[in-house]
Each structure stands twice: as C-alpha cells, then as structure tokens.
Design a protein around this motif. Structure first.
Motif, PDB file in Angstrom:
ATOM      1  N   ASP A   1       0.825  -1.210   0.000  1.00  0.00           N
ATOM      2  CA  ASP A   1       0.000   0.000   0.000  1.00  0.00           C
ATOM      3  C   ASP A   1       0.857   1.258   0.000  1.00  0.00           C
ATOM      4  N   ALA A   2       1.919   1.244   0.802  1.00  0.00           N
ATOM      5  CA  ALA A   2       2.794   2.415   0.852  1.00  0.00           C
ATOM      6  C   ALA A   2       3.418   2.696  -0.509  1.00  0.00           C
ATOM      7  N   VAL A   3       3.897   1.652  -1.177  1.00  0.00           N
ATOM      8  CA  VAL A   3       4.492   1.818  -2.506  1.00  0.00           C
ATOM      9  C   VAL A   3       3.451   2.316  -3.497  1.00  0.00           C
ATOM     10  N   SER A   4       2.233   1.822  -3.407  1.00  0.00           N
ATOM     11  CA  SER A   4       1.167   2.270  -4.300  1.00  0.00           C
ATOM     12  C   SER A   4       0.909   3.769  -4.147  1.00  0.00           C
ATOM     13  N   PHE A   5       0.863   4.247  -2.904  1.00  0.00           N
ATOM     14  CA  PHE A   5       0.666   5.680  -2.675  1.00  0.00           C
ATOM     15  C   PHE A   5       1.836   6.489  -3.216  1.00  0.00           C
ATOM     16  N   LEU A   6       3.050   6.007  -2.993  1.00  0.00           N
ATOM     17  CA  LEU A   6       4.232   6.729  -3.459  1.00  0.00           C
ATOM     18  C   LEU A   6       4.290   6.783  -4.980  1.00  0.00           C
ATOM     19  N   LYS A   7       3.934   5.690  -5.632  1.00  0.00           N
ATOM     20  CA  LYS A   7       3.986   5.653  -7.094  1.00  0.00           C
ATOM     21  C   LYS A   7       2.976   6.598  -7.746  1.00  0.00           C
ATOM     22  N   SER A   8       2.020   7.103  -6.983  1.00  0.00           N
ATOM     23  CA  SER A   8       1.045   8.053  -7.534  1.00  0.00           C
ATOM     24  C   SER A   8       1.644   9.441  -7.714  1.00  0.00           C
ATOM     25  N   LEU A   9       2.843   9.666  -7.176  1.00  0.00           N
ATOM     26  CA  LEU A   9       3.513  10.960  -7.285  1.00  0.00           C
ATOM     27  C   LEU A   9       4.711  10.837  -8.211  1.00  0.00           C
ATOM     28  N   PRO A  10       4.945  11.838  -9.070  1.00  0.00           N
ATOM     29  CA  PRO A  10       6.072  11.738 -10.009  1.00  0.00           C
ATOM     30  C   PRO A  10       7.427  11.649  -9.330  1.00  0.00           C
ATOM     31  N   GLU A  11       7.590  12.306  -8.177  1.00  0.00           N
ATOM     32  CA  GLU A  11       8.894  12.299  -7.526  1.00  0.00           C
ATOM     33  C   GLU A  11       9.237  10.983  -6.851  1.00  0.00           C
ATOM     34  N   THR A  12       8.246  10.113  -6.664  1.00  0.00           N
ATOM     35  CA  THR A  12       8.510   8.807  -6.037  1.00  0.00           C
ATOM     36  C   THR A  12       7.922   7.666  -6.871  1.00  0.00           C
ATOM     37  N   ALA A  13       7.865   7.866  -8.173  1.00  0.00           N
ATOM     38  CA  ALA A  13       7.239   6.879  -9.057  1.00  0.00           C
ATOM     39  C   ALA A  13       7.999   5.565  -9.116  1.00  0.00           C
ATOM     40  N   ASP A  14       9.271   5.567  -8.705  1.00  0.00           N
ATOM     41  CA  ASP A  14      10.093   4.351  -8.765  1.00  0.00           C
ATOM     42  C   ASP A  14      10.233   3.660  -7.414  1.00  0.00           C
ATOM     43  N   ALA A  15       9.353   3.983  -6.461  1.00  0.00           N
ATOM     44  CA  ALA A  15       9.435   3.400  -5.123  1.00  0.00           C
ATOM     45  C   ALA A  15       9.313   1.881  -5.176  1.00  0.00           C
ATOM     46  N   GLN A  16      10.059   1.199  -4.290  1.00  0.00           N
ATOM     47  CA  GLN A  16      10.042  -0.257  -4.237  1.00  0.00           C
ATOM     48  C   GLN A  16      10.215  -0.746  -2.801  1.00  0.00           C
ATOM     49  N   VAL A  17       9.558  -1.859  -2.474  1.00  0.00           N
ATOM     50  CA  VAL A  17       9.896  -2.586  -1.250  1.00  0.00           C
ATOM     51  C   VAL A  17      11.215  -3.310  -1.515  1.00  0.00           C
ATOM     52  N   VAL A  18      12.190  -3.105  -0.631  1.00  0.00           N
ATOM     53  CA  VAL A  18      13.525  -3.655  -0.895  1.00  0.00           C
ATOM     54  C   VAL A  18      13.989  -4.657   0.148  1.00  0.00           C
ATOM     55  N   GLY A  19      13.242  -4.793   1.258  1.00  0.00           N
ATOM     56  CA  GLY A  19      13.707  -5.731   2.274  1.00  0.00           C
ATOM     57  C   GLY A  19      12.815  -5.761   3.488  1.00  0.00           C
ATOM     58  N   THR A  20      13.306  -6.418   4.532  1.00  0.00           N
ATOM     59  CA  THR A  20      12.536  -6.602   5.762  1.00  0.00           C
ATOM     60  C   THR A  20      13.436  -6.466   6.981  1.00  0.00           C
ATOM     61  N   VAL A  21      12.782  -6.362   8.135  1.00  0.00           N
ATOM     62  CA  VAL A  21      13.472  -6.331   9.417  1.00  0.00           C
ATOM     63  C   VAL A  21      13.414  -7.735  10.020  1.00  0.00           C
ATOM     64  N   LYS A  22      14.558  -8.206  10.541  1.00  0.00           N
ATOM     65  CA  LYS A  22      14.646  -9.533  11.133  1.00  0.00           C
ATOM     66  C   LYS A  22      15.238  -9.441  12.533  1.00  0.00           C
ATOM     67  N   HIS A  23      15.093 -10.527  13.304  1.00  0.00           N
ATOM     68  CA  HIS A  23      15.795 -10.596  14.581  1.00  0.00           C
ATOM     69  C   HIS A  23      17.289 -10.471  14.332  1.00  0.00           C
ATOM     70  N   ARG A  24      17.995  -9.838  15.277  1.00  0.00           N
ATOM     71  CA  ARG A  24      19.424  -9.600  15.088  1.00  0.00           C
ATOM     72  C   ARG A  24      20.181 -10.915  14.913  1.00  0.00           C
ATOM     73  N   GLY A  25      20.904 -10.977  13.785  1.00  0.00           N
ATOM     74  CA  GLY A  25      21.762 -12.113  13.504  1.00  0.00           C
ATOM     75  C   GLY A  25      23.215 -11.731  13.710  1.00  0.00           C
TER      76      GLY A  25
END
Length: 358
Positions: free
Chosen positions: A306-330
């Motif tokens: 959803d966050a990426v969808s909202f960002l892609k609606s704007l020209p300045e953030t049209a290339d937004a992507q989910v790039v990763g996740t948070v994990k327990h400390r390894g």
C-alpha cells in the motif's frame, strides 16, 4: 577582473546556467565589513530576492507568530562542489535538504534561516543565480526565509560559497515512532532510484564527458511524506532521507537504534542504468552513494504494498520499491542478498567515496 581571477571563477561556473561577463562585479572583503557595501549587498540582492515581511523588518532576530504544536529544529551546512550541477545547485540543495530533514521527522516546515559564507572574488551574477534558486525552492515548498547572515572570507579560504541553514517546523500527529520501534517483519522501502545525486556531482566534477549528463534527484520530499502520513498513519515506523552514506548508512543507523537486522535484496533496489553503469566502472556501490530527494521508509508488516502504491502516484517517487525486511538480530546488523550469491553483510564505508556532495 584579471585573467588569474577569471580562471579561478571558471571553476565555480561549472554547469552554471549564467555566463560570467569579463567586467563582472564580484564580492570583496568590504562586502563583509558591515558598512555601505554590506548593506547594499543585503538590501539590493539578498532581501530583494527573498523578500517577505519578516525579512523586510531587518531586525537582529525574526519575530515569529505563535504555533499551537511542538516544534522541530534542524540545522545543516552545504559545501557542495561544484556550486551548480545537473538537477540543481547549492541554493536548491540548501532549501530542500533542510526541509526534507524536517519532513521525515514528522514536521511541517515553517521557517528557515540562511547564512552565506562567500569567498572574496565570487562573481555577483553567480550569487544572484543561487539566490534565485533559493527563492524558487522556498516558494515551492511554502517556507519563509526569516533571518540570515553574511560573511566574506579572503580569497582561497573557501570555495566560492558555503551556506548554513536552520529550519523550524511544527510537529504534526501522527509522528513516526522512530527506528527504535522497528519489529520483526517490518518492511523496508526506498522511495526512488538511488545514487543519482552523488553520480551527478561526480560526472560534472571529474568531467567524465557523459552525454546527457546524469541528473541529481535534488528535490522536496514534502508531498511524498504528506501522502504517507495521511494514508498510512501509524503504520509508518520511520523515515529518513538517504543523503551522505546513502541507503547503507540509513540502514546501519536503524539497525543500531533497534537492535535488529535489516535485510535487503539487491534485485529489488531501484537503480538507473546510468548509475549502475558508472558505479560498476568505478567500483562504487550505489547503496553507499548520496541522494538528495530519496528516502528510506520502514512500515509495519503487510503495509509495504500500500505504501508503494501511494508513493507511485507521485512523479517524484514513481520508482518506489519494497527492498527488504526487518529480522531478529543475527551475526550482521545489515545484510544484502546479492543477485548472484548468498546473503552477506553490508558494511558501512570507512570513508566517503565522494566528498563535498552536499
């Protein structure tokens, strides 16, 4: 102007949108002594370009209206070289850089201060062009420049022009909870293609001869932050503009604050072909290269799409992507799964691969 002075000025004019006449007026030490030339410089150039009722009062301190909410305060200095680069200049960089720091902290920017440290010999036409950029950026973002200062240093003691700012904004609920609240499963987002600003500076400074020149992402993050706050609310954990040190530096700071491991996938990173090509050629990692209009965002598990969808609606953030996740400390605080290979640690660079980029 002597030939030696003109040659020195040419280095300041790199990619400058105005030419420097041979008979150009330029900054002298007298412009910084508080006398007639100082008043003339401030009144006829600076206040004229940035005119508003607060500046016109010419008080030692700006008298500001009361605000109802808590305030956020930030300060920054800008020493970018060259002064002009594809996609912006030191003036736009100073305004956008300051308001972006306020925006990602949960504040609506209200006022800026502006201090100019000028080198003796700076052509006044260059100063005028920078002031024009500052005025345009301030108008676009709805902030007022309400106070400032000027200093002149002898030739050779600076590199044309340095700028210092302070920014004040009103904190608006909901305020992002911050990196310390990151939890397992939270999703990491990059708002646009990374490394553009640093590569644009590199291409001009080192005269790489690229056609067309790569362009910086220098710009305001106000609208993207606003749409995320309005649409996502408390689902947004934290935001940070990925300036010096790039995306990698932001992840290291967040990992330290949260005690978690931040893990990203290389194939998910938005990187333009130009930035990728120059980085590979010079042995640079786009994750370590500075941005000036791109931010990193952490949202709660399941909210990334959803966050990426909202960002892609704007020209300045049209290339937004989910790039990763948070994990327990390894074993490592930050990891990356390379396109070819296993997951591996992503370390902070020991030093800047490209100094003087902001």
């Amino acid at each position: 102007m002597h030939d030696k002075e003109q040659n020195a000025f040419s280095s300041w004019q790199m990619n400058c949108p105005v030419s420097i006449p041979t008979n150009a007026d330029y900054v002298t030490l007298a412009h910084g002594e508080g006398g007639r030339l100082s008043r003339k410089l401030i009144q006829e150039r600076i206040v004229h370009a940035l005119s508003n009722e607060t500046l016109l009062a010419m008080n030692d301190a700006a008298q500001l209206p009361r605000v109802t909410g808590a305030l956020a305060l930030t300060t920054d200095s800008f020493v970018v070289s060259p002064l002009f680069f594809p996609g912006g200049d030191i003036g736009t960089l100073a305004v956008y850089g300051t308001i972006n720091d306020l925006a990602v902290s949960g504040a609506r920017p209200l006022w800026l201060t502006l201090s100019l440290i000028m080198e003796e010999g700076l052509p006044l036409v260059i100063l005028d062009r920078v002031l024009q950029s500052i005025a345009e950026a301030a108008q676009q973002t709805g902030v007022k420049i309400v106070a400032g200062d000027t200093k002149v240093v002898p030739r050779g003691a600076a590199d044309g022009l340095f700028i210092n700012t302070a920014g004040v904004g009103e904190l608006i609920a909901p305020i992002p909870s911050g990196a310390a609240t990151l939890q397992e499963g939270d999703e990491l987002i990059v708002s646009g293609t990374i490394g553009r600003h640093g590569i644009a500076i590199l291409a001009v400074r080192e005269e790489l001869g690229l056609e067309p020149l790569p362009s910086s992402d220098c710009g305001s993050l106000l609208r993207p932050v606003e749409i995320l706050r309005e649409s996502m609310g408390h689902q947004v954990r934290c935001l940070r503009d990925a300036t010096r040190g790039g995306v990698a530096a932001v992840m290291q700071e967040w990992a330290e604050a949260s005690g978690m491991t931040l893990s990203i996938e290389e194939q998910s990173l938005p990187v333009s072909p130009v930035v990728r090509g120059i980085s590979e050629l010079l042995g640079l990692d786009p994750l370590h290269i500075a941005n000036e209009g791109t931010m990193m965002i952490a949202v709660k598990q399941g909210a990334g799409a959803d966050a990426v969808s909202f960002l892609k609606s704007l020209p300045e953030t049209a290339d937004a992507q989910v790039v990763g996740t948070v994990k327990h400390r390894g074993i490592a605080a930050v990891t990356i799964k390379r396109t070819l290979g296993a997951e591996q640690p992503l370390d902070d660079p020991l030093g800047s691969p490209l100094p003087r980029i902001c």
